[in-house]
Design an enzyme around this catalytic site. Structure first.
Site, PDB file in Angstrom:
ATOM      1  N   ASP A   1      -5.601  -8.301   0.902  1.00 18.66           N
ATOM      2  CA  ASP A   1      -5.703  -9.915   0.559  1.00 18.66           C
ATOM      3  C   ASP A   1      -6.521  -9.955  -0.741  1.00 18.66           C
ATOM      4  O   ASP A   1      -6.023 -11.135  -1.366  1.00 18.66           O
ATOM      5  CB  ASP A   1      -6.304 -10.450   1.847  1.00 18.66           C
ATOM      6  CG  ASP A   1      -5.715 -10.316   3.119  1.00 18.66           C
ATOM      7  OD1 ASP A   1      -4.070  -9.854   3.062  1.00 18.66           O
ATOM      8  OD2 ASP A   1      -6.162 -10.619   4.441  1.00 18.66           O
TER       9      ASP A   1
ATOM     10  N   ALA B   1       1.477   3.752   2.041  1.00 19.75           N
ATOM     11  CA  ALA B   1       2.374   3.718   3.105  1.00 19.75           C
ATOM     12  C   ALA B   1       3.362   3.115   3.283  1.00 19.75           C
ATOM     13  O   ALA B   1       4.497   3.256   3.761  1.00 19.75           O
ATOM     14  CB  ALA B   1       1.387   3.825   4.443  1.00 19.75           C
ATOM     15  N   GLU B   2       3.427   1.883   2.930  1.00 16.47           N
ATOM     16  CA  GLU B   2       4.222   0.671   2.986  1.00 16.47           C
ATOM     17  C   GLU B   2       5.464   0.936   2.028  1.00 16.47           C
ATOM     18  O   GLU B   2       6.412   1.035   2.134  1.00 16.47           O
ATOM     19  CB  GLU B   2       3.894  -0.667   2.888  1.00 16.47           C
ATOM     20  CG  GLU B   2       3.106  -1.072   3.920  1.00 16.47           C
ATOM     21  CD  GLU B   2       2.382  -2.383   3.602  1.00 16.47           C
ATOM     22  OE1 GLU B   2       1.817  -2.993   4.394  1.00 16.47           O
ATOM     23  OE2 GLU B   2       1.937  -2.791   2.147  1.00 16.47           O
TER      24      GLU B   2
ATOM     25  N   ASN C   1       1.019  -1.358  -0.035  1.00 16.12           N
ATOM     26  CA  ASN C   1       0.091   0.028   0.108  1.00 16.12           C
ATOM     27  C   ASN C   1       0.824   1.257   0.045  1.00 16.12           C
ATOM     28  O   ASN C   1       2.069   1.260   0.223  1.00 16.12           O
ATOM     29  CB  ASN C   1      -1.097   0.065   1.080  1.00 16.12           C
ATOM     30  CG  ASN C   1      -0.312   0.086   2.384  1.00 16.12           C
ATOM     31  OD1 ASN C   1       0.713   0.508   2.685  1.00 16.12           O
ATOM     32  ND2 ASN C   1      -0.857  -0.638   3.570  1.00 16.12           N
TER      33      ASN C   1
END
EC number: 2.7.1.167
Length: 477
Positions: free
Chosen positions: A264, A197-198, A195
């Site tokens: 997921d 932020a990651e 995502n």
């Protein structure tokens, strides 16, 4: 342009990673505790769903693919329950059970569709190493089309690069849902799905989509990846292949209730689509549509082909009423609904001369979950219970009228005096009965409660009953 929906039926996906059990307690919140400034939740329902890597596999199964999970668990009740849930959804399991360890469990307390608190149960997996994971994984890869690594940094993937190497030797593409700031662990994978932020934790802040694409392409080159798919919440997704043009996919979400497990769903849809022969750009577009569907659901959930087809505009939204079914058809439909993360409510009765009281009761029953099963006594059973003059309306007509209600999903007949055997076969999440019974008096109570479900008695609408209706008709000649 979004591609047509492929067939996922013969696609086999192996999901290796951190297996979890998600538990939910639901209840009303109406006051603050006198002991501390916290809300008091009166729990009136509970449910369990596979989470983490297990939810990825559940998503693959919900799409119609074949999925198998690989990873460590404790040797405990939570592992047993996780295995039962996966088995019910048709997902294969290769667990490495470790005595003294906890199966990762997340307990969420929900009130009015809002998550109030989450409690995590985990202690790591002592002694579990790369060799143990590789020994679990290699046999599963033999007939798989795609490998997914679902990394939550809980200890299931001590050396993902080694697993990637093994899969690539076997000619299998590898998709990774990454964790942490060191993406060198995933060198050589086909695709990463961080995502935003990651992703920014690895490459630094990005001003816009173009900068995301530029940095993603550089990262793909550095790590020998084929591409990155960066999920960006309300901004959609950016697919950045190492070679070729980046694609920005706008969000397809209409309403966002809960983002739990959305990543997921993205990687599961990607895996199933790639395994079905769809190219990466079209597979990413399908994953974007699936994400838009799943964030409109509460909690860890999945997407069905019918929902995906409807979201693509190629078919009607799944109808609430799925009609009259026999027992095998019901059990198959329930399995599919459970794979989609839907809660099953079940009730039963004669439903002779359907009236306003029945309709009101069924509406309230349906609000207890996402799917409602109505089991109906056949004609001989009604006669034994109500007398030789009943039923007034034969079974086929009673079931047809019930199936026409938009609150009812499946109508199934039974011939016994009680539906206890059928209830045991279905094992609903919530068993509901109208009247003034005690829950313990209701047929099926013990097996439902033992399986983790709940039993509820709903009051009936005053002045509305079939007996009274028949009496009024007779009194008027």
């Amino acid at each position: 342009m979004t591609p047509p929906l492929p067939g996922f039926r013969d696609v086999r996906v192996v999901v290796a990673g951190d297996l979890m059990l998600d538990r939910y307690w639901h209840g009303a919140t109406q006051r603050i505790s006198p002991e501390a400034p916290v809300p008091v939740v009166r729990v009136d329902g509970a449910e369990e769903r596979p989470g983490g890597a297990a939810n990825v596999a559940l998503n693959v199964a919900a799409l119609g693919g074949e999925a198998q999970v690989v990873g460590p668990t404790g040797s405990d009740e939570a592992a047993d329950r996780l295995a039962e849930l996966l088995e019910a959804a048709g997902v294969g399991q290769r667990f490495h059970r470790i005595a003294g360890a906890d199966t990762i469990t997340k307990l969420r307390v929900i009130s009015r569709h809002q998550q109030l608190i989450r409690l995590d149960f985990e202690r790591g997996f002592p002694g579990f190493d790369h060799a143990a994971m590789l020994a679990l994984l290699e046999p599963a890869l033999a007939d798989a089309a795609v490998l997914v690594l679902s990394d939550y940094a809980k200890g299931a993937l001590p050396d993902p690069a080694g697993l990637i190497e093994a899969a690539r030797r076997a000619g299998r593409p590898v998709l990774v849902d990454p964790k942490g700031a060191d993406y060198r662990r995933y060198r050589g994978a086909s695709l990463l799905t961080p995502n935003l932020a990651e992703f920014e934790a690895v490459v630094g802040p990005c001003a816009d989509g173009d900068e995301i694409a530029k940095r993603a392409r550089q990262l793909a080159a550095d790590l020998e990846l084929e591409a990155l798919l960066v999920t960006r919440g309300e901004a959609g997704m950016t697919l950045a292949p190492r070679e070729g043009v980046a694609v920005h996919l706008p969000t397809r979400a209409r309403e966002v209730f809960d983002v739990t497990g959305a990543g997921d769903t993205v990687i599961a849809t990607l895996a199933a689509a790639l395994g079905a022969g769809v190219d990466l750009a079209d597979a990413s577009a399908l994953a974007n549509v699936a994400a838009g569907v799943v964030v409109g659901k509460l909690g860890t959930a999945t997407v069905t082909p019918a929902e995906l087809e409807a979201a693509l505009g190629g078919g009607p939204a799944p109808a609430a009423g799925s009609g009259v079914v026999d027992e095998p058809g019901l059990l198959a439909a329930v399995r599919q609904a459970r794979a989609a993360g839907e809660r099953i409510v079940m009730t039963n009765g004669c439903f002779d001369l359907l009236h306003a009281g029945h309709v009101d009761y069924l509406q309230r029953a349906r609000r207890r979950g996402e799917r409602l099963v109505v089991a109906v006594n056949d004609d001989a059973s009604v006669a034994r219970l109500k007398g030789a003059e009943r039923p007034v309306t034969p079974l086929a007509q009673r079931m047809a009228v019930l199936a026409a209600l938009d609150t009812v999903d499946w109508v199934v007949p039974f011939s016994e005096d009680t539906p206890a055997r059928l209830i045991e076969a279905v094992l609903p999440d919530r068993l509901v009965k109208g009247g003034d019974y005690q829950p313990e008096q209701i047929a099926g109570h013990d097996v439902v409660v033992a399986a983790g479900g709940s039993v509820e008695v709903l009051p009936l609408l005053a002045g509305a009953s079939t007996t009274d209706l028949i009496a009024r008709i007779r009194s008027r000649g």
